[in-house]
Design an enzyme around this catalytic site. Structure first.
Site, PDB file in Angstrom:
ATOM      1  N   VAL A   9     -25.804 -20.273  78.274  1.00 27.67           N
ATOM      2  CA  VAL A   9     -24.843 -21.365  78.104  1.00 27.67           C
ATOM      3  C   VAL A   9     -25.613 -22.672  78.094  1.00 27.67           C
ATOM      4  O   VAL A   9     -26.316 -22.995  79.063  1.00 27.67           O
ATOM      5  CB  VAL A   9     -23.799 -21.386  79.238  1.00 27.67           C
ATOM      6  N   ASP A  61     -34.536 -29.138  76.431  1.00 23.85           N
ATOM      7  CA  ASP A  61     -33.990 -30.091  75.480  1.00 23.85           C
ATOM      8  C   ASP A  61     -33.744 -29.322  74.197  1.00 23.85           C
ATOM      9  O   ASP A  61     -34.692 -28.978  73.478  1.00 23.85           O
ATOM     10  CB  ASP A  61     -34.984 -31.232  75.257  1.00 23.85           C
ATOM     11  N   ASN A  88     -22.811 -24.975  73.569  1.00 23.06           N
ATOM     12  CA  ASN A  88     -21.861 -25.934  74.130  1.00 23.06           C
ATOM     13  C   ASN A  88     -22.397 -27.356  74.245  1.00 23.06           C
ATOM     14  O   ASN A  88     -21.632 -28.317  74.151  1.00 23.06           O
ATOM     15  CB  ASN A  88     -21.423 -25.441  75.518  1.00 23.06           C
ATOM     16  N   TYR A 156     -20.179 -38.183  66.041  1.00 20.55           N
ATOM     17  CA  TYR A 156     -19.631 -37.009  66.734  1.00 20.55           C
ATOM     18  C   TYR A 156     -18.797 -36.153  65.788  1.00 20.55           C
ATOM     19  O   TYR A 156     -18.977 -34.933  65.697  1.00 20.55           O
ATOM     20  CB  TYR A 156     -18.794 -37.456  67.932  1.00 20.55           C
ATOM     21  N   LYS A 160     -19.428 -32.280  64.424  1.00 19.68           N
ATOM     22  CA  LYS A 160     -18.489 -31.221  64.782  1.00 19.68           C
ATOM     23  C   LYS A 160     -17.875 -30.560  63.544  1.00 19.68           C
ATOM     24  O   LYS A 160     -17.598 -29.357  63.549  1.00 19.68           O
ATOM     25  CB  LYS A 160     -17.402 -31.761  65.720  1.00 19.68           C
TER      26      LYS A 160
END
Length: 251
Positions: A9, A61, A88, A156, A160
């Site tokens: 994750v 990173d 995520n 952003y 996405k």
């Protein structure tokens, strides 16, 4: 869930990543908590309490290919295989018109949200394709911004939207290798990042208004459902959102 299943994750030190990684641990997954700050990852593992699975904190990173490769190598060295990647980790920027957004900000957001997701998916795909038994699952965090922008959110929202293309292509390219890929699109889960929504954020009509939020554990529950499916079944896209947030309709 057998404890032999292994998940990675990203962005697991806080917020959605922390909630999902903790839920996977409690469900019996050996879980690699990935993030930039190891101290936060160690705290997140401790916060999960006694669990059926084993947690491992790895500072990374994800915008750097060599660090991503080292992350996956460490996961395989420790647990033997990778069965799930939750892509995520992400970053945003304050609401800003495009002509006022520094190029450096654009590069940083693309580096984490898009390049980072590509690098992690690439490493996961490579491992899942070659391990025995073959296969695994990749879940990308798309956000409702993969469908509808907020005002002033060019970096952003663009990244996405791109995640949706990554998801669809991986779902197609993974078929011969039993690699399933899906996307979870999250709206207004109450994390530290989402606290401003409870006070007031810019709206499409030019106003500033508070928005409805939901408990982040509902995201974790949804992820457990996606992760727990056999590899011959897949949730390609799932939207989990605060029911009354301004998303569908006209606000």
């Amino acid at each position: 869930m057998s404890a032999s299943k292994t998940a990675i994750v990203t962005g697991a030190g806080t917020g959605i990543g922390k909630a999902v990684a903790g839920a996977l641990l409690n469900a019996g997954w050996n879980t690699v908590f990935c993030g930039r700050r190891k101290a936060l990852l160690d705290e997140a593992i401790a916060a999960a309490g006694p669990t059926q699975g084993q947690g491992l904190a790895v500072a990374c990173d994800i915008s750097k290919a060599d660090e991503v490769d080292a992350l996956f190598a460490k996961a395989v060295e420790t647990f033997g295989r990778v069965d799930l990647l939750f892509n995520n980790a992400g970053m945003g920027y304050k609401s800003t018109p495009i002509d006022e957004i520094p190029v450096e900000v654009w590069n940083d957001v693309v580096g984490v949200n898009l390049t980072g997701s590509f690098l992690c998916a690439r490493a996961a795909f490579r491992q899942m394709r070659r391990q025995s038994p073959q296969g695994g699952r990749i879940v990308n965090n798309g956000s409702v911004s993969a469908y509808a922008p907020r005002p002033g959110s060019v970096p952003y929202t663009a990244t996405k939207h791109a995640i949706t293309g990554l998801t669809k292509t991986l779902a197609l390219d993974g078929r011969p290798f039993d690699i399933a890929c899906g996307q979870i699109d999250i709206g207004n889960a109450l994390t530290d990042m989402a606290v401003p929504m409870t006070v007031g954020v810019p709206q499409a009509n030019g106003t500033v208004a508070a928005e409805a939020v939901m408990d982040v554990r509902h995201v974790a529950d949804a992820m457990l459902h996606m992760a727990g499916l056999p590899l011959d079944a897949n949730v390609l896209f799932m939207t989990v959102m605060a029911t009354k947030m301004p998303y569908v309709g006209r606000g």
